[in-house]
Design a protein around this motif. Structure first.
Motif, PDB file in Angstrom:
ATOM      1  N   UNK A  33       9.334  14.732  83.842  1.00 21.02           N
ATOM      2  CA  UNK A  33       8.603  13.625  83.713  1.00 21.02           C
ATOM      3  C   UNK A  33       8.677  12.889  85.163  1.00 21.02           C
ATOM      4  N   UNK A  34       9.744  12.861  86.192  1.00 19.56           N
ATOM      5  CA  UNK A  34       9.778  12.125  87.126  1.00 19.56           C
ATOM      6  C   UNK A  34       8.710  12.789  88.324  1.00 19.56           C
ATOM      7  N   UNK A  35       8.246  14.105  88.150  1.00 18.23           N
ATOM      8  CA  UNK A  35       7.261  14.576  89.168  1.00 18.23           C
ATOM      9  C   UNK A  35       5.868  13.873  88.864  1.00 18.23           C
ATOM     10  N   UNK A  36       5.733  13.808  87.390  1.00 14.93           N
ATOM     11  CA  UNK A  36       4.567  13.458  87.075  1.00 14.93           C
ATOM     12  C   UNK A  36       4.425  11.918  87.451  1.00 14.93           C
TER      13      UNK A  36
ATOM     14  N   UNK B 180       3.443  31.920  82.440  1.00 16.41           N
ATOM     15  CA  UNK B 180       3.224  30.505  82.821  1.00 16.41           C
ATOM     16  C   UNK B 180       2.971  29.753  81.419  1.00 16.41           C
ATOM     17  N   UNK B 181       3.657  28.247  81.745  1.00 14.35           N
ATOM     18  CA  UNK B 181       3.261  27.415  80.519  1.00 14.35           C
ATOM     19  C   UNK B 181       1.876  26.770  80.662  1.00 14.35           C
ATOM     20  N   UNK B 182       0.882  27.545  80.327  1.00 15.59           N
ATOM     21  CA  UNK B 182      -0.626  27.191  80.479  1.00 15.59           C
ATOM     22  C   UNK B 182      -0.735  25.826  79.372  1.00 15.59           C
ATOM     23  N   UNK B 183      -1.186  24.816  80.304  1.00 11.08           N
ATOM     24  CA  UNK B 183      -1.571  23.556  79.510  1.00 11.08           C
ATOM     25  C   UNK B 183      -2.502  23.633  78.622  1.00 11.08           C
ATOM     26  N   UNK B 184      -2.492  22.853  77.574  1.00  9.89           N
ATOM     27  CA  UNK B 184      -3.426  22.503  76.487  1.00  9.89           C
ATOM     28  C   UNK B 184      -4.011  21.248  76.738  1.00  9.89           C
ATOM     29  N   UNK B 185      -5.257  20.998  76.526  1.00 10.06           N
ATOM     30  CA  UNK B 185      -5.904  19.644  76.635  1.00 10.06           C
ATOM     31  C   UNK B 185      -5.341  18.758  75.422  1.00 10.06           C
ATOM     32  N   UNK B 186      -5.092  19.410  74.417  1.00  7.36           N
ATOM     33  CA  UNK B 186      -4.619  18.572  73.256  1.00  7.36           C
ATOM     34  C   UNK B 186      -3.235  17.951  73.659  1.00  7.36           C
ATOM     35  N   UNK B 187      -2.543  18.450  74.582  1.00  7.69           N
ATOM     36  CA  UNK B 187      -1.141  17.846  75.040  1.00  7.69           C
ATOM     37  C   UNK B 187      -1.272  16.331  75.537  1.00  7.69           C
ATOM     38  N   UNK B 188      -2.392  16.282  76.052  1.00  7.87           N
ATOM     39  CA  UNK B 188      -2.783  14.703  76.739  1.00  7.87           C
ATOM     40  C   UNK B 188      -2.549  13.686  75.901  1.00  7.87           C
ATOM     41  N   UNK B 189      -2.959  13.778  74.790  1.00 10.64           N
ATOM     42  CA  UNK B 189      -2.888  12.801  73.290  1.00 10.64           C
ATOM     43  C   UNK B 189      -1.407  12.433  72.952  1.00 10.64           C
ATOM     44  N   UNK B 190      -0.624  13.462  73.563  1.00  9.18           N
ATOM     45  CA  UNK B 190       0.879  13.145  72.962  1.00  9.18           C
ATOM     46  C   UNK B 190       1.659  12.233  73.528  1.00  9.18           C
ATOM     47  N   UNK B 191       2.589  11.620  73.135  1.00 13.12           N
ATOM     48  CA  UNK B 191       3.680  10.766  73.879  1.00 13.12           C
ATOM     49  C   UNK B 191       4.290  11.615  75.178  1.00 13.12           C
ATOM     50  N   UNK B 192       4.926  10.819  75.907  1.00 10.71           N
ATOM     51  CA  UNK B 192       5.336  11.372  77.019  1.00 10.71           C
ATOM     52  C   UNK B 192       6.470  12.527  76.853  1.00 10.71           C
ATOM     53  N   UNK B 193       7.521  12.024  75.964  1.00 17.25           N
ATOM     54  CA  UNK B 193       8.614  12.805  75.589  1.00 17.25           C
ATOM     55  C   UNK B 193       8.145  14.263  74.788  1.00 17.25           C
ATOM     56  N   UNK B 194       7.086  14.216  74.111  1.00 16.77           N
ATOM     57  CA  UNK B 194       6.878  15.427  73.366  1.00 16.77           C
ATOM     58  C   UNK B 194       6.066  16.442  74.467  1.00 16.77           C
ATOM     59  N   UNK B 195       5.204  15.789  75.209  1.00 17.88           N
ATOM     60  CA  UNK B 195       4.513  16.561  76.106  1.00 17.88           C
ATOM     61  C   UNK B 195       5.304  17.195  77.221  1.00 17.88           C
ATOM     62  N   UNK B 196       6.184  16.326  77.475  1.00 20.87           N
ATOM     63  CA  UNK B 196       7.197  16.921  78.837  1.00 20.87           C
ATOM     64  C   UNK B 196       8.169  18.153  78.039  1.00 20.87           C
TER      65      UNK B 196
END
Length: 551
Positions: A313-316, A337-353
């Motif tokens: 969270x801090x790096x972001x 690798x923890x490949x990022x999914x576009x759908x994660x962008x709609x989540x709250x910060x805690x869930x996305x982290x």
């Protein structure tokens, strides 16, 4: 294969060349020879110049009697000579053995002997180790690099690196290896018991992992890469070869220091760097004033058991784009690798982290990563509850352990490389690590993941670094003990830390004791839990007998 597709269609020099990452620097010099390749203080060299120096190194080693299959050890910080060695040594067909610069003399001597080193390229800062090596192995060709003010300018019995190169051929006619399976590098694991194991890399794996780094990071042409990650660690996760493939800039860093890192990011326009969680934490928690003037996006890759969600969270927050990878020495560094999914962008910060903190999926050019029962080799269900052992298979796996057939067979049994890490598989097919098998805490029959407790501790605002280990307990068998390193200028008590954990964890997972102080770390920033276990008198190491025990 037989039939019409084989008739007259033989493998020839015209249609088959063994893969070698040395070709990356050859192309960089051919196409972008005028572009900047290396920055180190006042030293600024192009790809054409760097390629010539690597050719000179190969030529000089050959003239010194070093040949294909011989081991060339190097003990250097992240300086230009270290990058040159990653090309000059394999140009010759010799095997590169990068030595950890923080090791004690006995460990270095063991590696030199076990690896049968024919030459040692060493920075004069490590003069004492060089002299011990010369006395123990008089047959080794000693080559000294003088890079640090205040260090000896030369070493007795050694040839100076610059003189060694000056007399050699800048147009050395190197050839690809006869076989991609040939050894390109030897890397020793830093085991906590017994002698270190020598992990042998092949050309094919080094080539493919270097390319996978580009694919996983969407790395463009001409990145500016800062060497915060030691090049002796899994050959810098193969990034010496990766940067050459993209004709980027290697910004050398002799010693990690947050202010120096931020200064270089500003001055050189650094776009990419790698580091362990402790390195990322040091940068994320540095005073804001150090980051002033950095307006461009900086991409960073982190690897470790699991970066703390608070660090992610801090790096972001500070504008650094973080990619989480996972691997071990035996898989060339990162191979998942923890490949990022576009759908994660709609989540709250805690869930996305939390999603970003997972170990993820296989690298593009790795055949597979899985969670399996180590005895039956059956994959665990994707229920995020059933614990198994994380395993890899594919071209980005070691040849094996040098002179240790038994350990090789054990590590590669069943057609998979066994990491020794415990994990679960999520419903969306991502691996999540739970712990090293020896780091699981069993308290009153309940299994506690030390990583879960550490994640809770990292959410305390005063915590800079933390490690949780099992502490013997007469009633429960063992309970969690937290070792906490506080941020500069911050204070906290044991009672405050425990109260904080009670808000986030079930009671049986809350640490019963908290100890404050600087944590013991390896030279790559990994916390040395074995020292902490010894401090509390813990000796148990569990095995994975039941894949369905609670996580």
């Amino acid at each position: 294969m037989s039939g019409m597709f084989e008739h007259g269609l033989a493998r020839r020099e015209a249609n088959y060349q063994a893969l070698t990452p040395v070709d990356f620097i050859a192309r960089a010099a051919e196409v972008y020879g005028h572009r900047l390749a290396v920055v180190h203080g006042r030293v600024r060299r192009t790809w054409g110049q760097t390629y010539e120096r690597a050719q000179r190194l190969a030529s000089a080693l050959e003239r010194a009697g070093i040949g294909r299959g011989d081991t060339v050890a190097v003990m250097l910080p992240n300086i230009p000579a270290m990058i040159e060695a990653h090309f000059g040594v394999p140009m010759l067909g010799a095997v590169l053995n990068t030595l950890n610069t923080r090791l004690d003399t006995a460990s270095v001597l063991f590696m030199l002997g076990h690896g049968e080193a024919r030459a040692l390229i060493i920075d004069t800062e490590y003069a004492e180790i060089a002299q011990r090596a010369r006395a123990e192995f008089p047959q080794i060709k000693l080559i000294s690099v003088h890079d640090l003010d205040g260090a000896p300018a030369a070493l007795p019995g050694a040839v100076d690196y610059e003189e060694f190169l000056a007399a050699a051929d800048a147009r050395y006619d190197w050839q690809p290896p006869p076989d991609e399976w040939d050894a390109i590098a030897l890397n020793y694991t830093s085991g906590t018991t017994g002698d270190p194991k020598g992990v042998v890399y092949h050309y094919r794996g080094a080539y493919l992992n270097a390319l996978s780094n580009i694919l996983e990071w969407d790395m463009p042409k001409h990145p500016v890469y800062l060497w915060t990650l030691p090049l002796f660690h899994c050959n810098g996760w193969c990034f010496a070869w990766t940067v050459a493939a993209r004709a980027g800039v290697n910004v050398c860093l002799r010693k990690f220091d947050p202010q120096t890192v931020f200064d270089l990011i500003r001055a050189e326009g650094v776009t990419h760097y790698c580091g362990a969680p402790i390195v990322q934490s040091a940068l994320a928690n540095a005073p804001a004033a150090l980051r002033e003037g950095i307006a461009h996006t900086v991409r960073t890759m982190v690897a470790g058991a699991a970066p703390a969600p608070s660090v992610i969270a801090k790096m972001r927050e500070i504008g650094f784009e973080l990619t989480h990878v996972y691997g071990l020495t035996e898989v060339y560094g990162p191979a998942a690798v923890c490949a990022r999914q576009e759908s994660w962008d709609a989540l709250d910060d805690e869930r996305r982290v939390l999603l970003t903190a997972r170990q993820g999926v296989r690298y593009h050019l790795q055949a597979g990563v899985s969670v399996r029962h180590p005895d039956t080799m059956e994959p665990v269900p994707a229920d995020e509850q059933t614990v198994g052992e994380i395993m890899f298979r594919g071209n980005i796996c070691m040849k094996g352990y040098l002179k240790n057939e038994r350990a090789t067979e054990e590590a590669l049994r069943g057609g998979w490389f066994h990491t020794g890490d415990l994990g679960v598989m999520t419903a969306d097919g991502y691996v999540r690590i739970k712990d090293r098998s020896k780091d699981i805490i069993i308290s009153g029959g309940e299994n506690i993941s030390s990583i879960e407790v550490e994640d809770a501790l990292y959410r305390h605002p005063a915590v800079a670094a933390v490690a949780v280990v099992a502490m013997p307990d007469p009633k429960w068998g063992e309970t969690p003990c937290a070792f906490v390193e506080l941020k500069p200028g911050c204070a906290a008590t044991q009672e405050e830390i425990i109260a904080h954990c009670k808000l986030l964890l079930p009671g049986f997972k809350v640490p019963r004791a908290v100890r404050f102080g600087e944590l013991p770390k390896t030279s790559t920033g990994k916390i040395q839990k074995f020292e902490l276990r010894a401090a509390v008198g813990a000796t148990r190491a569990i095995d994975l007998a039941d894949p369905k025990r609670p996580a």
